[in-house]
Design a protein around this motif. Sequence first.
Motif, PDB file in Angstrom:
ATOM      1  N   UNK A   1      25.017  32.705  22.691  1.00 53.56           N
ATOM      2  CA  UNK A   1      25.479  31.406  23.160  1.00 53.56           C
ATOM      3  C   UNK A   1      26.987  31.236  23.018  1.00 53.56           C
ATOM      4  N   UNK A   2      27.657  32.240  22.446  1.00 60.31           N
ATOM      5  CA  UNK A   2      29.110  32.194  22.373  1.00 60.31           C
ATOM      6  C   UNK A   2      29.702  32.399  23.759  1.00 60.31           C
ATOM      7  N   UNK A   3      30.926  31.986  23.917  1.00 59.98           N
ATOM      8  CA  UNK A   3      31.580  32.074  25.215  1.00 59.98           C
ATOM      9  C   UNK A   3      32.436  33.338  25.309  1.00 59.98           C
ATOM     10  N   UNK A   4      32.293  34.062  26.418  1.00 61.68           N
ATOM     11  CA  UNK A   4      33.141  35.225  26.668  1.00 61.68           C
ATOM     12  C   UNK A   4      34.538  34.775  27.077  1.00 61.68           C
ATOM     13  N   UNK A   5      35.485  35.694  27.066  1.00 63.60           N
ATOM     14  CA  UNK A   5      36.873  35.347  27.414  1.00 63.60           C
ATOM     15  C   UNK A   5      36.960  34.805  28.843  1.00 63.60           C
ATOM     16  N   UNK A   6      35.990  35.180  29.677  1.00 61.86           N
ATOM     17  CA  UNK A   6      35.997  34.788  31.083  1.00 61.86           C
ATOM     18  C   UNK A   6      35.382  33.410  31.324  1.00 61.86           C
ATOM     19  N   UNK A   7      34.849  32.784  30.281  1.00 59.87           N
ATOM     20  CA  UNK A   7      34.158  31.505  30.457  1.00 59.87           C
ATOM     21  C   UNK A   7      35.017  30.434  31.134  1.00 59.87           C
ATOM     22  N   UNK A   8      36.317  30.309  30.794  1.00 58.50           N
ATOM     23  CA  UNK A   8      37.128  29.280  31.470  1.00 58.50           C
ATOM     24  C   UNK A   8      37.210  29.450  32.987  1.00 58.50           C
ATOM     25  N   UNK A   9      36.866  30.656  33.470  1.00 56.29           N
ATOM     26  CA  UNK A   9      36.939  30.926  34.903  1.00 56.29           C
ATOM     27  C   UNK A   9      35.555  30.949  35.546  1.00 56.29           C
ATOM     28  N   UNK A  10      34.558  30.377  34.861  1.00 52.74           N
ATOM     29  CA  UNK A  10      33.181  30.445  35.349  1.00 52.74           C
ATOM     30  C   UNK A  10      33.006  29.799  36.720  1.00 52.74           C
ATOM     31  N   UNK A  11      33.895  28.869  37.073  1.00 53.00           N
ATOM     32  CA  UNK A  11      33.771  28.203  38.369  1.00 53.00           C
ATOM     33  C   UNK A  11      34.082  29.138  39.532  1.00 53.00           C
ATOM     34  N   UNK A  12      34.781  30.241  39.275  1.00 55.96           N
ATOM     35  CA  UNK A  12      35.113  31.166  40.357  1.00 55.96           C
ATOM     36  C   UNK A  12      34.345  32.479  40.243  1.00 55.96           C
ATOM     37  N   UNK A  13      33.434  32.562  39.286  1.00 54.99           N
ATOM     38  CA  UNK A  13      32.643  33.767  39.104  1.00 54.99           C
ATOM     39  C   UNK A  13      31.211  33.515  39.550  1.00 54.99           C
ATOM     40  N   UNK A  14      30.609  34.511  40.147  1.00 54.43           N
ATOM     41  CA  UNK A  14      29.207  34.419  40.531  1.00 54.43           C
ATOM     42  C   UNK A  14      28.423  35.502  39.816  1.00 54.43           C
ATOM     43  N   UNK A  15      27.250  35.153  39.296  1.00 55.48           N
ATOM     44  CA  UNK A  15      26.433  36.137  38.618  1.00 55.48           C
ATOM     45  C   UNK A  15      26.963  36.500  37.242  1.00 55.48           C
TER      46      UNK A  15
ATOM     47  N   UNK B   1      38.994  29.403  50.353  1.00 58.66           N
ATOM     48  CA  UNK B   1      39.243  28.895  49.006  1.00 58.66           C
ATOM     49  C   UNK B   1      40.708  28.495  48.826  1.00 58.66           C
ATOM     50  N   UNK B   2      40.969  27.690  47.798  1.00 56.89           N
ATOM     51  CA  UNK B   2      42.307  27.162  47.549  1.00 56.89           C
ATOM     52  C   UNK B   2      43.202  28.194  46.878  1.00 56.89           C
ATOM     53  N   UNK B   3      44.495  27.909  46.890  1.00 57.15           N
ATOM     54  CA  UNK B   3      45.464  28.782  46.228  1.00 57.15           C
ATOM     55  C   UNK B   3      45.160  28.851  44.731  1.00 57.15           C
ATOM     56  N   UNK B   4      44.774  27.717  44.152  1.00 56.39           N
ATOM     57  CA  UNK B   4      44.448  27.680  42.720  1.00 56.39           C
ATOM     58  C   UNK B   4      43.269  28.592  42.399  1.00 56.39           C
ATOM     59  N   UNK B   5      42.259  28.583  43.262  1.00 53.70           N
ATOM     60  CA  UNK B   5      41.101  29.440  43.014  1.00 53.70           C
ATOM     61  C   UNK B   5      41.456  30.906  43.185  1.00 53.70           C
ATOM     62  N   UNK B   6      42.331  31.212  44.142  1.00 51.12           N
ATOM     63  CA  UNK B   6      42.808  32.593  44.291  1.00 51.12           C
ATOM     64  C   UNK B   6      43.493  33.032  42.996  1.00 51.12           C
ATOM     65  N   UNK B   7      44.363  32.175  42.445  1.00 51.64           N
ATOM     66  CA  UNK B   7      45.066  32.494  41.204  1.00 51.64           C
ATOM     67  C   UNK B   7      44.085  32.755  40.065  1.00 51.64           C
ATOM     68  N   UNK B   8      43.035  31.952  39.970  1.00 53.65           N
ATOM     69  CA  UNK B   8      42.045  32.122  38.912  1.00 53.65           C
ATOM     70  C   UNK B   8      41.304  33.447  39.057  1.00 53.65           C
ATOM     71  N   UNK B   9      40.943  33.761  40.288  1.00 48.92           N
ATOM     72  CA  UNK B   9      40.238  35.021  40.527  1.00 48.92           C
ATOM     73  C   UNK B   9      41.123  36.223  40.185  1.00 48.92           C
TER      74      UNK B   9
END
Length: 293
Positions: free
Chosen positions: A83-97, A138-146
């Motif tokens: 249940x701990x969060x991985x380093x990628x958790x803050x970017x979960x909105x741009x990750x699938x699977x 997708x937005x520029x912000x989402x590109x940056x996150x990815x």
Amino acid sequence: MTERRSPTIRRRRLGAELRRRREAAGVTIEGVAEELECSASKISRIETGHTSATPRDVRDMLRIYGIVGTESDELVQIAREARQKGWWHPYSTVLTGAYVGLEAAAGSIRAYEQQVVPGLLQTEEYARAMIRAARPDISVEEVDQRVRVRLGRQSLLSQDDPIDLWVVLDEAVVSRPVGGDAVMRAQLERLVEAADLPNVTLQILPFEVGAHAGMDGTFTILDFPEAGDPDVVYAENATGGLFLEKSDELQKYIFIFDHIRAAAIRPEESVALIAKLAKEPLWKWRPKGSAWT
């Protein structure tokens, strides 16, 4: 090898252990759901690793199976870690699977790519150009996150216990100037640098081989160092990809990869070709906008 404590692999392992103990106890999923006053689908998703289980859920499930004491405590601890969060958790909105989490726990990766350089080997500029082209919605912000996620994943190649990466690239990958001439040349140079790492092997599958075993599409085989973590195949697509875990599916893709690898140019020759293309790229052979004759 030091175990990578990916919460994704912990959740997957916990589910498998809970399923094994339920079956050994002769209890059905419906029976567990009735005892816990929840849906059967919740129990199923916990066992397949698609849903996190609370420590209390795990303790209650194990009590139903007649498991208490040290064995129960160990599995409850895995539930906490899952249940701990991985380093990628803050970017979960741009990750699938769950791919990034599984990748973080893998000991080795074998991949065949038809169109693009794998994310673990991309430069920032190449990644940005590729994502913009593939996802114009997708937005520029989402590109940056990815892009940030993609670059963050690359530490797997240089950490203390680096992942072993073996990639076969179709010749199309090094022939198409993603991002333009300068960006693609830099990307080819990055591939040459990466191939110098002892844990990275690159091969080119040339056009001249014609039809080959990998024509059904791109795929990645993730191998895990722990015996309790079954290997998995990831077949990527525009909506996120498909995970294949059955033994016959895994063996099929291992068979395909071995055939692709055998058909490809040898690693040292492939790296030499990539280095040559960085200086004399294929896209320079044909004037822009011209038609084949």
